[in-house]
Scaffold this motif. Structure first.
Motif, short mmCIF file in Angstrom:
data_model
loop_
_atom_site.label_atom_id
_atom_site.label_comp_id
_atom_site.label_asym_id
_atom_site.label_seq_id
_atom_site.Cartn_x
_atom_site.Cartn_y
_atom_site.Cartn_z
N TYR A 132 -43.74 37.40 68.72
CA TYR A 132 -44.08 38.68 68.08
C TYR A 132 -44.90 38.54 66.81
O TYR A 132 -45.26 39.53 66.19
CB TYR A 132 -42.80 39.46 67.74
N SER A 133 -45.21 37.33 66.37
CA SER A 133 -45.88 37.06 65.09
C SER A 133 -45.26 37.84 63.95
O SER A 133 -45.96 38.49 63.16
CB SER A 133 -47.38 37.35 65.13
N ILE A 134 -43.94 37.84 63.89
CA ILE A 134 -43.24 38.40 62.72
C ILE A 134 -42.63 37.23 61.97
O ILE A 134 -42.01 36.35 62.60
CB ILE A 134 -42.14 39.41 63.15
N ASP A 135 -42.83 37.22 60.63
CA ASP A 135 -42.33 36.10 59.84
C ASP A 135 -40.82 36.22 59.65
O ASP A 135 -40.34 37.25 59.18
CB ASP A 135 -43.05 36.11 58.49
N VAL A 136 -40.08 35.19 60.03
CA VAL A 136 -38.62 35.24 59.86
C VAL A 136 -38.17 34.09 58.96
O VAL A 136 -38.52 32.94 59.21
CB VAL A 136 -37.89 35.14 61.22
N MET A 137 -37.45 34.44 57.88
CA MET A 137 -36.93 33.42 56.97
C MET A 137 -35.44 33.30 57.19
O MET A 137 -34.74 34.31 57.24
CB MET A 137 -37.14 33.89 55.52
#
Ligand SMILES: Nc1ncnc2c1ncn2[C@@H]1O[C@H](COP(=O)(O)OP(=O)(O)O)[C@@H](O)[C@H]1O
Ligand SMILES: [Mg+2]
Length: 473
Positions: A355-360
């Motif tokens: 999804y090209s969502i940045d997850v930290m």
């Protein structure tokens, strides 16, 4: 005036009776004192006058012949006969003392304290150590022969008056005691039903619902007691109704929990089964199909046919990858083998790619000893949250924080999307969506808590806390 309300009714009645009695006896005491002292003064004067007049008449000749012994005997007799008389003094015409009743000596100043002003009898009040003396002066033969003075002491009549007042006080105390006794019993009779009612009400409020107030004859109170007892009856029936309802509710709750738990575990089992089947059967079949295709392609003589077979093999390889991904997503073996954190890390990697969502991800350094149920719940919750973020938000960034706090494991998932609104919940409920509901139930079944809300920084925040159980086995 608050303290007045706090006094019991029987004490109020008693208090007012005693106060009225005390007031009455005070008034009576004052009246008696006044009238007795008044009469006493009059009596003393009259008595003194009659004694003095008698002596004046009888001593006249003795004075003239200077028979002082006879005078002495006369006044001594008179003094003896009357206790009220303090002294008798007889003077001749030259105002010389010719007889007195003092045994030893004549008190200083007494002789000059009262001298005749005319030829009439007179009264003078003298003060002495023993109290007031009513000094009556009577001239003898209009003063030609001399005069007689009789001192009447207030002491005895005053003692008498005081003893009468003492009697009165005693009588008042007695009457008060009797009145208190009577008032005590009458007020007890009057207030008993009320006190009974109060006791019964306290007992009922303390939980003893079987208590009832005893019936009384009094019309108004009787009505009150009747209504009160009816109320207590109603209380019992409504309480048993509530208890029954509560029991039914608890039973339903237990059933519901059991059902949800069954449902979740059935879902997990099914996922596991499908995952294994995809991995073991379907993947194996595809793999052998791919081998066959490659052999066929290698052996093909026609170039075009060979190309077609290679392409088909690549397609089959793509399908195999997808099936493996699907199998992992359904039930990652890594969760069972290595635990929550590695499984979540791996899930996040594939999520970021997809999804090209940045997850930290923030996790504690130490390993967390979790039981399988809690691990699975956290994994599924993370999955559902990330899927929701991908599906419903414009978020570009997600922070996942896992931490251990007071024997709870806590996960907080925060996105920077548009946030969640009440209307979203309503809509989801109307459309029977169970993502959020399922997360909540999973947490509740493990004794934990679930919270979803709009974060202060904007976006949506999901927080789940589940008590830590030691890993079995
Ligand atoms: N992170 C989020 N941000 C904003 N809205 C959300 C978020 N997660 C869920 N929602 C809203 O809550 C609704 C209910 O979610 P859910 O119960 O998971 O059902 P579903 O995902 O099947 O729609 C979603 O339809 C969406 O409108
Ligand atoms: Mg969802």
């Amino acid at each position: 005036m608050n303290w007045i309300n706090r006094i019991k009714i029987n004490q109020k009645i008693l208090g007012s009776i005693i106060a009225s009695l005390l007031f009455l006896s005070l008034i009576l005491g004052i009246i008696i004192w006044n009238s007795l002292t008044d009469t006493m003064a009059k009596d003393l004067k009259k008595h003194g006058e009659s004694v003095a007049e008698n002596i004046a008449a009888m001593s006249s000749d003795y004075i003239l012949i200077e028979d002082y012994y006879a005078i002495h005997q006369l006044i001594a007799r008179a003094r003896q006969a009357n206790e009220d008389i303090r002294y008798i003094l007889v003077f001749n015409s030259k105002q010389m003392l010719v007889g007195h009743t003092f045994p030893d000596f004549i008190p200083k100043g007494i002789l000059d304290a009262h001298t005749p002003q005319g030829t009439e009898k007179e009264l003078s009040i003298l003060t002495s150590d023993e109290g007031r003396i009513h000094d009556v002066l009577v001239p003898i033969e209009e003063g030609e022969v001399g005069f007689v003075r009789v001192g009447m002491s207030e002491k005895l009549p005053k003692e008498y008056t005081l003893s009468k007042i003492g009697d009165l006080i005693l009588a008042t105390i007695l009457v008060c005691l009797v009145a208190v006794g009577i008032a005590y019993f009458t007020t007890r009779i009057i207030t008993k039903p009320i006190n009974d009612l109060v006791d019964t009400a306290s007992g009922i409020s303390a939980g003893n619902l079987s208590l009832r107030a005893s019936v009384v004859d009094d019309e108004d109170l009787g009505k009150l007691v009747k209504v009160f007892n009816e109320m207590a009856d109603n209380l019992i029936s409504s309480r048993s109704k509530v208890e029954k309802l509560l029991e039914e509710l608890q039973e339903k709750e237990r059933l519901r929990d059991a059902l949800i738990s069954k449902l979740l575990s059935a879902q997990e089992d099914e996922r596991k089964r499908i995952s294994r089947e995809l991995h073991d059967e379907t993947s194996q079949a595809l793999a052998s199909l791919m081998v066959t295709m490659r052999v066929l392609a290698d052996e093909a003589e026609d170039k075009e046919q060979q190309e077609l077979l290679y392409t088909s093999r690549d397609i089959a390889a793509g399908i195999l990858r997808e099936i493996r991904d699907l199998a992992v997503e359904l039930r990652p073996p890594i969760l069972d083998d290595m635990g929550l954190i590695p499984a979540v890390k791996r899930y996040i990697e594939s999520f970021k790619e997809k999804y090209s969502i940045d997850v930290m991800l923030e996790v504690p350094d130490d390993s967390i000893p979790l039981d399988d149920q809690t691990s699975l719940a956290f994994y599924r919750i993370t999955q559902e949250c990330l899927t929701n973020i991908a599906k419903h938000t414009v978020a570009t960034k997600v922070t996942i924080k896992i931490q251990v706090e007071d024997n709870f494991i806590k996960i907080a998932i925060l996105d920077n999307g548009q946030g969640i609104q009440k209307a979203d919940f309503e809509m989801a409920r109307q459309q029977n969506r169970i993502g959020i509901y399922g997360m909540k139930e999973r947490a509740a079944l493990l004794g934990g808590e679930f919270l979803i809300q709009e974060a202060r920084t904007g976006g949506t925040e999901v927080v789940v806390a589940i008590p830590i159980k030691q890993k079995e086995g």
